[in-house]
Design an enzyme around this catalytic site. Sequence first.
Site, short mmCIF file in Angstrom:
data_model
loop_
_atom_site.label_atom_id
_atom_site.label_comp_id
_atom_site.label_asym_id
_atom_site.label_seq_id
_atom_site.Cartn_x
_atom_site.Cartn_y
_atom_site.Cartn_z
N ASP A 69 0.88 -1.17 0.00
CA ASP A 69 0.00 0.00 0.00
C ASP A 69 0.92 1.22 0.00
OD1 ASP A 69 -1.62 2.14 0.51
OD2 ASP A 69 -2.64 1.25 2.23
N TYR A 162 -9.36 16.23 -6.98
CA TYR A 162 -8.44 15.38 -7.74
C TYR A 162 -7.47 16.26 -8.53
CZ TYR A 162 -7.04 12.18 -11.57
OH TYR A 162 -6.34 11.44 -12.51
N1 LIG Z 1 -7.54 6.50 -17.20
C1 LIG Z 1 -7.58 7.80 -17.48
O1 LIG Z 1 -8.38 8.29 -18.31
C2 LIG Z 1 -6.64 8.74 -16.77
C3 LIG Z 1 -6.67 10.09 -17.12
C4 LIG Z 1 -5.79 10.96 -16.50
C5 LIG Z 1 -4.92 10.48 -15.54
N2 LIG Z 1 -4.93 9.17 -15.18
C6 LIG Z 1 -3.99 8.73 -14.16
O2 LIG Z 1 -3.26 7.62 -14.64
C7 LIG Z 1 -2.93 6.76 -13.57
C8 LIG Z 1 -3.37 5.33 -13.86
O3 LIG Z 1 -4.71 5.33 -14.21
P1 LIG Z 1 -5.44 3.97 -14.62
O4 LIG Z 1 -6.70 4.37 -15.28
O5 LIG Z 1 -4.50 3.06 -15.33
O6 LIG Z 1 -5.79 3.43 -13.16
P2 LIG Z 1 -5.99 1.95 -12.62
O7 LIG Z 1 -6.99 2.07 -11.51
O8 LIG Z 1 -6.26 0.98 -13.73
O9 LIG Z 1 -4.56 1.60 -12.02
C9 LIG Z 1 -4.13 2.09 -10.79
C10 LIG Z 1 -3.44 0.94 -10.07
O10 LIG Z 1 -2.98 1.44 -8.81
C11 LIG Z 1 -3.26 0.46 -7.83
N3 LIG Z 1 -3.39 1.11 -6.52
C12 LIG Z 1 -4.43 1.87 -6.09
N4 LIG Z 1 -4.20 2.27 -4.82
C13 LIG Z 1 -2.99 1.75 -4.47
C14 LIG Z 1 -2.22 1.80 -3.30
N5 LIG Z 1 -2.65 2.47 -2.21
N6 LIG Z 1 -1.03 1.16 -3.25
C15 LIG Z 1 -0.58 0.47 -4.34
N7 LIG Z 1 -1.28 0.38 -5.49
C16 LIG Z 1 -2.47 1.02 -5.56
C17 LIG Z 1 -4.55 -0.18 -8.27
O11 LIG Z 1 -4.70 -1.47 -7.66
C18 LIG Z 1 -4.39 -0.23 -9.77
O12 LIG Z 1 -3.79 -1.44 -10.19
C19 LIG Z 1 -3.55 7.38 -12.32
O13 LIG Z 1 -2.58 8.16 -11.66
C20 LIG Z 1 -4.64 8.24 -12.88
O14 LIG Z 1 -4.97 9.30 -11.99
C21 LIG Z 1 -5.76 8.29 -15.77
#
Ligand SMILES: NC(=O)c1ccc[n+]([C@@H]2O[C@H](COP(=O)([O-])OP(=O)(O)OC[C@H]3O[C@@H](n4cnc5c(N)ncnc54)[C@H](O)[C@@H]3O)[C@@H](O)[C@H]2O)c1
Length: 269
Positions: A69, A162
């Site tokens: 975590d 956010y």
């Molecule tokens: N998907 C989008 O459209 C988008 C847009 C802008 C920014 N982002 C950013 O990109 C990044 C990834 O996004 P995504 O859509 O691939 O997200 P996702 O939820 O698929 O992946 C995030 C991963 O982080 C892990 N995680 C969450 N909390 C955790 C913790 N406390 N400790 C360890 N691991 C943890 C989750 O289990 C997950 O595998 C994020 O920072 C998100 O804010 C995404």
Amino acid sequence: MSENVETNYSQRLSLAGRGVVVLGTGAGIGGQVCRAIADAGGRVLAVDLSADAAQATADAVGGIAMSADVTDRDQVAAVFDRAEAEFGDAFYGIVDVVGATVPEMLADSTAESYDKQFDLVLRHAVYVTQLGLPRLAARGRGSAVFIGSLAGVAQTRRLGLYGAAKAAEHHLAKAAAAEFGPAGVRVNGIVTGRILASGGDPNPDTSVLETVTRAIPLRRTGFPDDIAAVTLFLLSDLAGYVTGVELPVDGGISMVTPLPSTQPANRQQ
Ligand SMILES: NC(=O)c1ccc[n+]([C@@H]2O[C@H](COP(=O)([O-])OP(=O)(O)OC[C@H]3O[C@@H](n4cnc5c(N)ncnc54)[C@H](O)[C@@H]3O)[C@@H](O)[C@H]2O)c1
């Protein structure tokens, strides 16, 4: 040409013999980032809250899995202890992908939602700068990438907290770039646009998706590999003179205005 000029560009993309810690390695962006690093010859320490997600990604890319975590300082310290134990002086990079939205209007937000949102976006990024970057600096080289968001540079409805946390993460990356640059460590951020991850779009309304797509100059949403490709570039020696940037990977949406044209219809540009 001077001997200092390195013209073997494909070699400069290689991460062979280098170890990279990736925080947040689920099915979305993090999983693809791990794949990109492995494709370039690097070794990945795949870290996720979900032991299954970390293991699945590590298995797919021949890396090492670790469950942690990253909102807990001691657990982040354990991640970098493990990286040093596994990689030794080959420890080279860190990619912080962890982040998620807690959508709500500012007027509805509470002390609890503030804590949750900032923990999910910013706290671990600070721990990376406190506990990870000094270990790269001690080796005299390295590269770190923070996966930020368009919401951190332009306001998005219901993503005020956010966006504030992501804006802080972007700034943190620049501050770290200035602080660790003299030690040979580069730090950059990606301004991530709308990405369709494998979990599907958070808003399944196809008419909304069409509107979003029409607004994007490249006329498509992004995919995790779009972010992974640029992350690989920033990690690699190809970006050896790039530090402290917030690089938009968003199909161009952050450089257009949503305002309608005020030019008369008969005026040709
Ligand atoms: N998907 C989008 O459209 C988008 C847009 C802008 C920014 N982002 C950013 O990109 C990044 C990834 O996004 P995504 O859509 O691939 O997200 P996702 O939820 O698929 O992946 C995030 C991963 O982080 C892990 N995680 C969450 N909390 C955790 C913790 N406390 N400790 C360890 N691991 C943890 C989750 O289990 C997950 O595998 C994020 O920072 C998100 O804010 C995404």
